[in-house]
Design a protein around this motif. Structure first.
Motif, short mmCIF file in Angstrom:
data_model
loop_
_atom_site.label_atom_id
_atom_site.label_comp_id
_atom_site.label_asym_id
_atom_site.label_seq_id
_atom_site.Cartn_x
_atom_site.Cartn_y
_atom_site.Cartn_z
N PRO A 154 -42.37 -1.94 -34.55
CA PRO A 154 -40.97 -2.14 -34.18
C PRO A 154 -40.37 -3.31 -34.94
O PRO A 154 -41.09 -4.16 -35.47
CB PRO A 154 -41.05 -2.44 -32.68
CG PRO A 154 -42.42 -3.02 -32.48
CD PRO A 154 -43.30 -2.33 -33.48
N GLY A 155 -39.05 -3.36 -34.99
CA GLY A 155 -38.39 -4.40 -35.77
C GLY A 155 -38.20 -3.94 -37.20
O GLY A 155 -38.53 -2.82 -37.58
N GLU B 210 -31.67 -5.06 -37.00
CA GLU B 210 -32.90 -5.54 -36.35
C GLU B 210 -33.98 -4.48 -36.18
O GLU B 210 -35.01 -4.75 -35.58
CB GLU B 210 -32.59 -6.19 -35.00
CG GLU B 210 -31.74 -7.44 -35.10
CD GLU B 210 -31.73 -8.26 -33.82
OE1 GLU B 210 -32.11 -7.72 -32.76
OE2 GLU B 210 -31.34 -9.44 -33.88
N ASN B 211 -33.75 -3.26 -36.67
CA ASN B 211 -34.78 -2.23 -36.56
C ASN B 211 -34.72 -1.30 -37.77
O ASN B 211 -35.13 -0.15 -37.70
CB ASN B 211 -34.60 -1.41 -35.27
CG ASN B 211 -35.80 -0.53 -34.97
OD1 ASN B 211 -36.94 -0.94 -35.18
ND2 ASN B 211 -35.56 0.67 -34.49
N ALA B 212 -34.21 -1.82 -38.87
CA ALA B 212 -33.99 -0.99 -40.05
C ALA B 212 -35.16 -1.09 -41.03
O ALA B 212 -36.08 -1.90 -40.87
CB ALA B 212 -32.69 -1.40 -40.74
N GLY C 280 -36.71 -13.86 -37.38
CA GLY C 280 -36.72 -13.11 -36.14
C GLY C 280 -37.20 -11.68 -36.31
O GLY C 280 -37.68 -11.27 -37.36
N PRO C 281 -37.04 -10.86 -35.26
CA PRO C 281 -37.55 -9.48 -35.27
C PRO C 281 -36.84 -8.57 -36.26
O PRO C 281 -37.30 -7.46 -36.50
CB PRO C 281 -37.32 -9.01 -33.83
CG PRO C 281 -36.22 -9.88 -33.30
CD PRO C 281 -36.43 -11.21 -33.96
N ALA D 271 -28.77 -6.99 -47.41
CA ALA D 271 -29.47 -7.96 -46.56
C ALA D 271 -28.72 -8.19 -45.25
O ALA D 271 -29.34 -8.28 -44.18
CB ALA D 271 -29.63 -9.28 -47.32
N ALA D 272 -27.40 -8.27 -45.32
CA ALA D 272 -26.60 -8.50 -44.11
C ALA D 272 -26.72 -7.33 -43.14
O ALA D 272 -26.88 -7.52 -41.92
CB ALA D 272 -25.14 -8.74 -44.48
#
Length: 687
Positions: free
Chosen positions: A512-513, A563-565, A581-582, A556-557
């Motif tokens: 995940p993430g 958060e899960n790409a 972060g995740p 990047a943005a």
């Protein structure tokens, strides 16, 4: 050059004892960074700040590798501001990426200012000033805009006149005059006539009160910290920079910090060479006179004979670059040139005659903007003539020469050179200027040794130091190495890529993430993206692919926001991307990042090393790959609480003798061997 200090005010003496004391108190355990800003004490950061301060005080250079999380920027910025204020000397801070430049400008420098305002001994420094240095051509010049509006029917056709009107409307509201602010971006043909990169925009004719560029120069002259990127830094240095014998790298009596310094030799190589292309020659000549549109500077000023000379030069340019393309670039986009005389000099006389015409016309005019524009154009045409002449003669003996084809349809042909060994250039223009130059990065060393970087950068006698990252990689990072991946040999290339693609799908589905997948080949990236698009979509995740829909910064943005790409990237994503972060929980290394030594620069360097009895793989290929591998691994853990996986899909790290060096680059001492038979049981996320 923008930002030269032109006053006669002597630099202040400052106090070495004061700088060392203030830096020590700021970075100590329980010091001002902790007590005033609530920042965590990092012993490695304190070590670096002290070393940087000593380097500044002694006007000696320093190479400092600081692992991820040390807090490099604060460790050099705080001493730099204090020293610049005390001595009244500017500090030039150069970065490779826009992201780091923006971090320094919008986060780190304001944090320094806050600290100075809160701590009594530091309050005299709270009013320090900073400025970002960009090239002259990025600024609008109001005087040149007025001149272009006055001569718009001579210079531009109908669509270009509309574009000029749009720029004029924007000029009434813009606060910076920077071209990046104007959306959509202006066309080159029009912006070329209104930007500040011309003699018509000078302190003699423009003032900070009415000129964006002159206002920027005024800010630079007052600034204690001047922020620039490596590309502009070396472009300005190579363009002439300071007078011979003057102290300073970019500004008189400056001192310099080069962050992301591992990229410095490659960026410098780009700029210490020659570059002249068909597109630039065509634009330059058509700015003088465009035969089809009947526009240009010589429409009114020149005679029919002068305009015919421009037409002749345009025809000669088309024939010359067309010949180069037909002879050398039919089968490949890049071809090395080893012998002079590979092409006729048919372009040279027409260029010389155009320069003569401009010179004659300019000599008849009174001083003013039009005369300045003509003299600028003469310099450009003469420079173009000299650069083509030098290339055809292979005049730079220590340079490699090549031609390349670019553009969407491969229609642009460029002549290029670069130094085979950039070290002498850096030794003279950076480390030999009598001032302190601090080079820092998370990846300067190879197997704990900075000597390869020192040798390549011309910094053999420069003191070097290394501090490790404060992060707990043993706890927060898990590393998997696929043991049964087919080696990427030519005969098994497709089979190996099929296996890589299958493993990417497996890893992405189980973690995940966000997942960052790093490739060494654009072709492999595209095939993997096409194959896995449906599989990734079925997992409910977005797939972002470099080179398709968005720019690097936009990719990047968007990746950070979701958060899960899953992000597939090549060269530029191995370094400089910061996703804490995740949003980034997994980095997948598809192949060890060896460069294929087919580009003329790599080929010439290999020959140069071999001629001296060396081993090109050991001295060039392997060290470069190890640095890039370290950079790729370093994308994962960016903060103390970051956790995630590194998966290496290249079994050469286990089966080749040099593989041990890649394993030594891992920030954790442990890794897990997995294969197709054991991956379902061994492979687990950090959750």
């Amino acid at each position: 050059m923008i930002g030269l200090r032109e006053d006669d005010t002597p630099a202040g003496a400052g106090s070495g004892r004061s700088l060392a004391s203030l830096v020590g108190q700021a970075f100590a355990a329980g010091g001002w960074l902790q007590s005033a800003l609530g920042l965590e004490h990092r012993p490695q950061q304190a070590t670096m700040a002290s070393a940087v301060a000593e380097s500044f005080l002694a006007d000696e250079s320093l190479l400092f590798e600081a692992g991820t999380g040390v807090g490099k920027s604060m460790a050099y910025l705080l001493p730099a501001i204090l020293h610049a204020t005390d001595t009244r000397r500017p500090c030039v801070v150069s970065t490779h990426t826009i992201a780091l430049q923006e971090q320094i400008e919008h986060k780190d420098l304001p944090q320094c200012r806050s600290l100075f305002g809160l701590v009594e001994p530091l309050r005299p420094y709270a009013q320090f000033q900073s400025a970002v240095l960009v090239g002259k051509g990025n600024y609008l010049c109001r005087q040149r805009l007025v001149q272009a509006l006055r001569n718009k029917t001579d210079l531009f056709g109908g669509p270009e006149q509309d574009e000029l009107a749009r720029i004029a409307l924007w000029a009434e509201t813009t606060r910076t005059g920077l071209v990046q602010e104007l959306q959509p971006p202006p066309t080159y043909d029009v912006w070329e006539w209104v930007n500040a990169d011309a003699s018509a925009c000078s302190r003699r004719t423009c003032s900070p009160e009415n000129c964006f560029y002159q206002a920027a120069r005024a800010r630079i002259r007052k600034a204690q910290v001047v922020i620039v990127n490596h590309s502009l830094l070396f472009a300005l240095v190579n363009a002439g920079g300071l007078a011979p014998g003057a102290r300073g790298v970019l500004l008189p009596d400056d001192f310099v910090v080069l962050d992301e310094a591992h990229t410095m030799p490659d960026v410098a190589t780009e700029h210490f060479g020659l570059n002249v292309g068909s597109y630039g020659v065509d634009r330059m000549l058509k700015g003088l006179f465009n035969p089809r549109r009947k526009t240009g500077l010589l429409k009114k000023l020149g005679s029919d004979a002068d305009r015919q000379r421009v037409q002749d030069a345009l025809d000669a340019s088309e024939q010359f670059f067309g010949f180069v393309a037909d002879r050398l670039l039919q089968k490949q986009a890049v071809t090395r040139v080893r012998e002079p005389g590979f092409a006729e000099t048919t372009i040279l006389d027409p260029l010389r005659r155009v320069a003569d015409s401009i010179d004659r016309i300019a000599s008849t005019l009174d001083e003013g903007a039009t005369k300045d524009d003509l003299e600028d154009q003469k310099k450009r045409v003469a420079s173009c003539h000299d650069r083509v002449r030098a290339f055809l003669d292979l005049a730079e003996e220590e340079h490699v020469h090549w031609v390349e084809r670019s553009g969407k349809r491969g229609q642009i042909v460029t002549l290029r050179t670069a130094p085979v060994d950039v070290a002498p250039y850096l030794r003279e223009s950076v480390f030999g200027r009598g001032v302190s130059v601090v080079c820092t990065s998370a990846t300067l060393a190879v197997a704990g040794q900075i000597e390869p970087f020192q040798k390549r950068a011309g910094a053999e006698d420069t003191h070097a130091q290394i501090v490790a990252s404060p992060f707990d990689f043993e706890r927060n990072m898990r590393v998997y190495v696929v043991a049964d991946m087919p080696l990427p040999s030519a005969q098994d290339a497709r089979l190996a890529l099929d296996e890589v693609i299958d493993w990417i799908g497996f890893c992405v589905e189980r973690v995940p993430g966000g997942s960052l997948v790093l490739f060494t080949s654009h072709g492999d990236l595209r095939r993997a993206a096409d194959t896995l698009a449906d599989r990734i979509a079925a997992a409910g995740r977005s797939l972002f692919v470099q080179g398709r829909d968005f720019s690097r910064s936009e990719l990047a943005a968007r990746f950070r926001a979701e958060e899960n790409a899953v992000l597939f990237g090549t060269d530029s994503f191995w370094t400089g991307i910061d996703i804490p972060g995740p949003a980034l929980s997994q980095v997948i290394i598809t192949r060890l990042p060896f460069e294929v030594p087919t580009h003329p620069i790599a080929e010439a360097r290999a020959e140069w090393v071999r001629a001296r009895g060396g081993n090109p793989f050991a001295e060039l290929g392997l060290p470069d790959a190890l640095i890039k591998f370290r950079q790729g691994i370093g994308r994962l853990v960016r903060r103390h609480d970051d956790r995630g996986l590194i998966t290496v899909l290249d079994s050469r790290v286990l089966h080749k003798t040099y593989g041990r060096q890649f394993l030594q680059c891992l920030p954790t001492s442990r890794f897990v061997r997995i294969d197709r038979a054991t991956r379902d049981t061994k492979f687990k996320s950090m959750e």
